[in-house]
Design a protein around this motif. Structure first.
Motif, PDB file in Angstrom:
ATOM      1  N   THR A  39      43.608  49.898  43.834  1.00  0.00           N
ATOM      2  CA  THR A  39      43.162  50.069  45.222  1.00  0.00           C
ATOM      3  C   THR A  39      41.868  50.870  45.300  1.00  0.00           C
ATOM      4  OG1 THR A  39      44.637  52.000  45.459  1.00  0.00           O
ATOM      5  CG2 THR A  39      45.517  49.861  46.150  1.00  0.00           C
ATOM      6  N   VAL A  40      41.969  52.131  45.643  1.00  0.00           N
ATOM      7  CA  VAL A  40      40.820  52.944  46.049  1.00  0.00           C
ATOM      8  C   VAL A  40      39.847  53.324  44.947  1.00  0.00           C
ATOM      9  CG1 VAL A  40      42.017  53.886  48.056  1.00  0.00           C
ATOM     10  CG2 VAL A  40      42.146  55.098  45.869  1.00  0.00           C
ATOM     11  N   ALA A  41      40.269  53.377  43.692  1.00  0.00           N
ATOM     12  CA  ALA A  41      39.385  53.823  42.608  1.00  0.00           C
ATOM     13  C   ALA A  41      39.045  52.701  41.631  1.00  0.00           C
ATOM     14  CB  ALA A  41      40.011  54.997  41.866  1.00  0.00           C
ATOM     15  N   ARG A  42      39.162  51.495  42.066  1.00  0.00           N
ATOM     16  CA  ARG A  42      38.970  50.338  41.186  1.00  0.00           C
ATOM     17  C   ARG A  42      37.588  50.347  40.528  1.00  0.00           C
ATOM     18  NH1 ARG A  42      41.140  44.623  43.371  1.00  0.00           N
ATOM     19  NH2 ARG A  42      40.262  43.288  41.774  1.00  0.00           N
ATOM     20  N   ALA A  59      39.381  42.882  35.387  1.00  0.00           N
ATOM     21  CA  ALA A  59      40.675  42.448  34.842  1.00  0.00           C
ATOM     22  C   ALA A  59      41.304  43.555  33.999  1.00  0.00           C
ATOM     23  CB  ALA A  59      40.501  41.177  34.015  1.00  0.00           C
ATOM     24  N   VAL A  60      40.488  44.258  33.235  1.00  0.00           N
ATOM     25  CA  VAL A  60      40.990  45.371  32.416  1.00  0.00           C
ATOM     26  C   VAL A  60      41.557  46.466  33.313  1.00  0.00           C
ATOM     27  CG1 VAL A  60      40.316  47.207  30.805  1.00  0.00           C
ATOM     28  CG2 VAL A  60      39.449  44.876  30.487  1.00  0.00           C
ATOM     29  N   VAL A  61      40.831  46.794  34.381  1.00  0.00           N
ATOM     30  CA  VAL A  61      41.285  47.834  35.309  1.00  0.00           C
ATOM     31  C   VAL A  61      42.586  47.419  35.983  1.00  0.00           C
ATOM     32  CG1 VAL A  61      40.722  49.020  37.479  1.00  0.00           C
ATOM     33  CG2 VAL A  61      39.009  48.846  35.656  1.00  0.00           C
ATOM     34  N   LEU A  62      42.680  46.183  36.402  1.00  0.00           N
ATOM     35  CA  LEU A  62      43.905  45.708  37.045  1.00  0.00           C
ATOM     36  C   LEU A  62      45.078  45.742  36.065  1.00  0.00           C
ATOM     37  CD1 LEU A  62      42.495  42.735  39.149  1.00  0.00           C
ATOM     38  CD2 LEU A  62      43.242  44.984  39.985  1.00  0.00           C
ATOM     39  N   ALA A  63      44.854  45.247  34.849  1.00  0.00           N
ATOM     40  CA  ALA A  63      45.927  45.233  33.848  1.00  0.00           C
ATOM     41  C   ALA A  63      46.356  46.652  33.477  1.00  0.00           C
ATOM     42  CB  ALA A  63      45.477  44.475  32.606  1.00  0.00           C
TER      43      ALA A  63
END
Length: 158
Positions: A39-42, A59-63
């Protein structure tokens, strides 16, 4: 008792409470951090993905956010017999993401208020603390020591 004898001291009540609080705090922190990945710090977290890493930074951040949420929940809810394993997995995760922190220092990328090389270098010192925290708060170290102590002594050849 001879010096060098291994004795497993039962944890004191205060020690168990400290470990529990430490584990719950780490679990809540990971769940919060994972949620902020999504969310806020993506964009802030994308700054930590090394440029050489062969995947889309988003994608790395989401995973990694999903993994952090899962680890956080596991630290909060794992039954006693599973906590040591969760501790080792969390410690491994902290080791696995360490190159991102190094990359942020080397590439001089500002994120999370780390706007100087000194601030980014000091942050590197926090990663080993997280590894040790995960192992201590879940009893993973204690579990490993107990398993090693239970191993039969090897017979040395004469």
């Amino acid at each position: 008792m001879l010096r060098g004898d291994v004795v497993a001291d039962p944890p004191s009540r205060g020690s168990g409470i400290r470990r529990t609080v430490g584990r719950l705090w780490l679990g809540a922190t990971l769940a919060f951090a994972g949620t902020s990945h999504l969310t806020v710090a993506r964009e802030e977290f994308q700054a930590q993905v090394p440029t050489w890493f062969p995947a889309d930074p988003d994608a790395v951040v989401l995973a990694s956010g999903v993994v952090e949420i899962a680890l956080g929940v596991a630290l909060l809810a794992a039954p006693g017999r599973r906590r040591a394993a969760v501790g080792w997995i969390a410690a491994g995760f902290f080791v696995a993401i360490f190159p991102g922190n190094i990359s942020q220092l080397v590439t001089r990328t500002d994120a999370f208020g780390l706007e100087s090389d000194t601030a980014r270098a000091v942050r590197l010192l926090g990663q080993p603390v997280l590894v040790l925290w995960a192992l201590w708060s879940t009893g993973a170290w204690r579990s490993l020591r107990a398993a090693l102590a239970a191993q039969p002594a090897e017979v040395l050849p004469r």
